[in-house]
Structure formats: structure tokens, C-alpha cells
Design an enzyme around this catalytic site. Structure first.
Site, PDB file in Angstrom:
ATOM      1  N   CYS A   1       1.138  -0.856   0.195  1.00  0.00           N
ATOM      2  CA  CYS A   1       0.018   0.184   0.208  1.00  0.00           C
ATOM      3  C   CYS A   1       0.500   0.824  -0.191  1.00  0.00           C
ATOM      4  CB  CYS A   1      -1.076  -0.181   1.136  1.00  0.00           C
ATOM      5  SG  CYS A   1      -0.714  -0.209   3.018  1.00  0.00           S
ATOM      6  N   HIS A   2       1.731   1.130  -0.082  1.00  0.00           N
ATOM      7  CA  HIS A   2       2.851   3.053   1.013  1.00  0.00           C
ATOM      8  C   HIS A   2       4.344   2.319  -0.719  1.00  0.00           C
ATOM      9  CE1 HIS A   2       6.099   4.931   2.209  1.00  0.00           C
ATOM     10  NE2 HIS A   2       4.755   5.709   2.338  1.00  0.00           N
ATOM     11  N   PHE A   3       4.782   2.342  -1.750  1.00  0.00           N
ATOM     12  CA  PHE A   3       3.164   2.967  -2.658  1.00  0.00           C
ATOM     13  C   PHE A   3       2.510   2.083  -3.850  1.00  0.00           C
ATOM     14  CE2 PHE A   3       5.517   6.819  -1.058  1.00  0.00           C
ATOM     15  CZ  PHE A   3       4.093   7.510  -0.095  1.00  0.00           C
TER      16      PHE A   3
ATOM     17  N   VAL B   1       8.123   1.585  -0.960  1.00  0.00           N
ATOM     18  CA  VAL B   1       8.959   1.421   0.022  1.00  0.00           C
ATOM     19  C   VAL B   1       8.480   1.634   2.031  1.00  0.00           C
ATOM     20  CG1 VAL B   1       8.594   3.983  -0.082  1.00  0.00           C
ATOM     21  CG2 VAL B   1      10.490   3.738   0.524  1.00  0.00           C
TER      22      VAL B   1
END
Length: 174
Positions: A72-74, A79
Site C-alpha cells: 500500500c505504500h506505494f 517503500v
């Protein structure tokens, strides 16, 4: 619940026990449980070591591409969020205060300076946290002030100065 045994290192299962509230006793400091537990082991903890002679903690997080935050990041640019490493350092300062025998629930109180100079990618192997206690107050107020560094695969990528964590026997005023 067994009586707390102060040791110089802790494995993941013991850290999860702490997160479940079964290490330091009811109403006292806990680590988060997975997924917010940002460490797999404490390889060294000492009351007298470190850069300032007030205590030191070295802990590690094993990195695998399937860790929850990479999805979810990203998307397309995975990361580890820097705030999770910062939270890990606060987690460790709170653990240290309870490990020394202080009562109360841990709360992060701030940091003086934080600087990011690198990133943690899913291709990494290990994150190492190094906490150096600068001051430990053990009166009516229980608070630790520490400097911390985060390294990925041996390369330092960020630091925080004057991390502050307190232990509180009453958190109603928060």
C-alpha cells in the site's frame, strides 16, 4: 503470567508476549502486536552501555517483500514508510523504561529532530535500530530521552535526536 526476567536480548515470540500485555504486567508498557510491531528481535539491551552511558538497545527487523506496508505504500513504488521506523524507535525507548522496572503505559511524547537520508525497499534484508539513551527520569515522571539511528543492510538511512517516551499510570488526560 510469569514473573518478568530482565535479559540482555529478546526473540520475536517474547516481544509478542510483551505486546499481549504478558511481560511487564497489567496496566504497564506493552509493545504493539503485529502488524504494528516493527521489530523481530532485540539483540542487545543494557542499562549502562551506549554513547552516553545511560543505556543502549539494538534491535532488528527482517525485511521480506510480502510485508504489509509494501502493498500500500506505494503501489508500483514500494517503500517502508519512514514513520514506521520512527515508531519502532519510540517502541524501543518505552520497552527500555519498562525493562528497567518502571510502571505505567508507554506514550511517545515527541522528537527533537528527524532526518531521512535513505529508504527501505522490499529488496532489503534487515533493518537495524540503534538507540542510545541520553537521560532516564525515574521519579513521579518516568521518561526516557534517546537518540536513535536506523540502518538498512548496514547503511545508516535515518536518525532521530531527543526521542521522548513517557510511562503513565493514568492516561485519562491524553
Amino acid at each position: 503470567m510469569q514473573a518478568f526476567e530482565q535479559k540482555s536480548s529478546y526473540e520475536r515470540a517474547e516481544l509478542i508476549t510483551c505486546g499481549q500485555g504478558n511481560m511487564f504486567g497489567p496496566g504497564n508498557a506493552q509493545l504493539p502486536v503485529p502488524n504494528m510491531l516493527m521489530l523481530d528481535r532485540i539483540s542487545h539491551i543494557s542499562q549502562t552501555g551506549g554513547e552516553f552511558g545511560k543505556g543502549e538497545i539494538i534491535a532488528e527487523l527482517d525485511i521480506t517483500p510480502d510485508l504489509w506496508f509494501f502493498d500500500c505504500h506505494f503501489p508500483g513504488d514500494p517503500v517502508m514508510p519512514g514513520c514506521l521506523g520512527l515508531d519502532a524507535m519510540w517502541q524501543l525507548v518505552g520497552f527500555f523504561l519498562a525493562w528497567k522496572g518502571n510502571a505505567g503505559r508507554g506514550r511517545a511524547l515527541g522528537a527533537g529532530e528527524v532526518k531521512f537520508t535513505g529508504q527501505i525497499l522490499p529488496t532489503a534484508s534487515k533493518v537495524t535500530y540503534h538507540i542510545n539513551l541520553k537521560r532516564v527520569i525515574e521519579r513521579k515522571l518516568v521518561m526516557g530521552i534517546a537518540d536513535g539511528r536506523v540502518a538498512v543492510d548496514g547503511k545508516e538511512i535515518y536518525f532521530a535526536k531527543d526521542l521522548r517516551v513517557g510511562l503513565f499510570t493514568n492516561t485519562d488526560s491524553f
